[in-house]
Design an enzyme around this catalytic site. Structure first.
Site, mmCIF file in Angstrom:
data_model
loop_
_atom_site.group_PDB
_atom_site.id
_atom_site.type_symbol
_atom_site.label_atom_id
_atom_site.label_comp_id
_atom_site.label_asym_id
_atom_site.label_seq_id
_atom_site.Cartn_x
_atom_site.Cartn_y
_atom_site.Cartn_z
ATOM 1 N N GLU A 52 0.952 -1.098 0.018
ATOM 2 C CA GLU A 52 -0.054 0.058 -0.094
ATOM 3 C C GLU A 52 0.829 1.155 -0.063
ATOM 4 O OE1 GLU A 52 -2.176 3.098 0.026
ATOM 5 O OE2 GLU A 52 -3.276 0.927 -0.206
ATOM 6 N N ARG B 148 -17.606 3.836 7.188
ATOM 7 C CA ARG B 148 -16.864 3.319 6.447
ATOM 8 C C ARG B 148 -15.477 2.996 7.170
ATOM 9 N NH1 ARG B 148 -16.488 2.895 0.627
ATOM 10 N NH2 ARG B 148 -14.280 2.545 0.166
ATOM 11 N N TYR C 150 -25.476 11.501 1.775
ATOM 12 C CA TYR C 150 -24.767 11.805 0.780
ATOM 13 C C TYR C 150 -25.772 12.628 0.121
ATOM 14 C CZ TYR C 150 -27.420 8.243 -1.503
ATOM 15 O OH TYR C 150 -28.466 7.310 -1.880
#
Length: 375
Positions: free
Chosen positions: A31, A103, A212
């Site tokens: 990563e 999340r 959202y």
């Protein structure tokens, strides 16, 4: 099994690392960010995502970390209901309802369940290998990582895909999404459609709301978006203005895009996964779900013979790309602006029989017996 290198430690990359390790692979995760982290507000896990997480051994923890949506559907900006989602009926048909959770919490669950992530290791080049030679992943610290399998899970703008499948390009939708968390308790979730913009709400643990909003990119001003969002949606139905007044933390802003399909999801020993293979707009809430299903399928099909990647692609590509097409269409319809088009859209949505809507949703999600979404 052999050695697998996963490029990218997003949700899909972590899921594939977990699945491959459970299947007996020796897994290395690279990563570029240090430390690895998942920015985000909230997310909704539909039943197909929860089934995939069950296969990864983290489904129960994900359910415990979230709130089960008790109902929802589609409304107009004034609050008139066009369609309802019956959570009890969804659970009866699918075995689960929709779970909404932060999340970052889901990311933390996956990070803890998988192999260690080598953070700060950006990938500079991949030798894809073939049946006679291993693949080699090169990182920006000079490291070489030989592998019998390489998983390109490095997202929408995947450097690995761009090198191996340059015909696949990112497509802008002309829409921008705003994601946020508010200190506001929610009775029911769902999505509300206006003319050119729409808003979605979902309940989070602790009496908070995930929200959202999507609006045309050309109309989004520079600077802090929150005052503009409050003004734009001030006349919408409750509780949208109250939610926007109770925002905590940053508003995340992302132009929405998807991907033109690559000719193939694999090349040599490299397999594309998640957004690197089939990035989609968020309109059906299926981006992460499809990546999790990819991870489960890849672990089931992949062997040290690179020819096995054709079985992975055959199992997942038709369904995932069908969902991506449907998601793009759904986003375009939700963003219609013409008064005539909006009236037709709302009328057809309201007239759709509940049974037809349920059948369409089951077609999208698959079933507890089939696991795969239908193409």
């Amino acid at each position: 099994m052999g050695r697998a290198v996963v490029v990218g430690a997003g949700l899909g990359g972590l899921a594939s690392a977990i699945a491959l390790r459970r299947a007996g692979w020796e897994v290395t995760v690279l990563e570029r960010r240090d430390p690895p982290a998942a920015a985000g507000a909230g997310m909704a896990l539909w039943p197909n995502a929860l089934r995939a997480l069950d296969a990864l051994g983290v489904g129960a923890a994900a359910r415990d970390a979230g709130t089960v949506e008790i109902g929802g559907g589609i409304r107009t900006a004034s609050g008139r209901w066009l369609a309802h989602v019956d959570a009890a009926d969804l659970r009866r048909r699918q075995g689960d309802a929709v779970v909404v959770l932060p999340r970052p919490d889901l990311y933390a669950l996956l990070l803890a369940a998988g192999p260690p992530v080598r953070a700060g290791a950006g990938v500079t080049r991949v030798e894809p290998g073939d049946a006679a030679t291993t693949a080699v992943v090169h990182d920006d610290a000079g490291g070489r990582h030989p592998a019998e399998l390489v998983v390109a899970a490095d997202g929408l703008r995947s450097a690995v895909r761009e090198a191996l499948r340059p015909e696949s390009t990112v497509r802008d939708t002309g829409q921008t999404a705003f994601r946020l968390v508010a200190d506001h308790a929610l009775d029911a979730g769902g999505e509300s459609w206006g003319r050119g913009e729409y808003v979605g709400l979902g309940p989070l643990p602790g009496g908070r709301t995930y929200a959202y909003a999507v609006a045309p990119s050309a109309e989004v001003p520079a600077g802090d978006p929150l005052p503009w969002l409050r003004a734009r949606f001030a006349g919408w139905h409750d509780p949208i203005p109250a939610v926007l007044d109770a925002v905590v933390g940053p508003v995340l802003v992302h132009p929405l895009a998807d991907l033109t399909p690559p000719r193939s999801w694999h090349h040599g020993r490299v397999a594309l996964l998640g957004d690197a293979a089939h990035a989609m707009t968020p309109n059906l809430g299926q981006g992460a779900a499809q990546a999790f299903l990819d991870a489960v399928a890849l672990a089931a099909e992949a062997t040290t013979d690179p020819a096995s990647l054709a079985a992975y692609e055959a199992r997942r590509r038709p369904a995932a790309e069908a969902v991506a097409r449907r998601s793009r269409t759904a986003g375009a319809v939700a963003a219609w602006r013409s008064p005539l088009a909006v009236a037709v859209r709302n009328g057809l949505t309201a007239a759709l029989p509940a049974g037809a809507a349920s059948a369409a949703l089951d077609h999208l999600l698959g079933t507890p017996l089939t696991e795969e979404t239908a193409a």
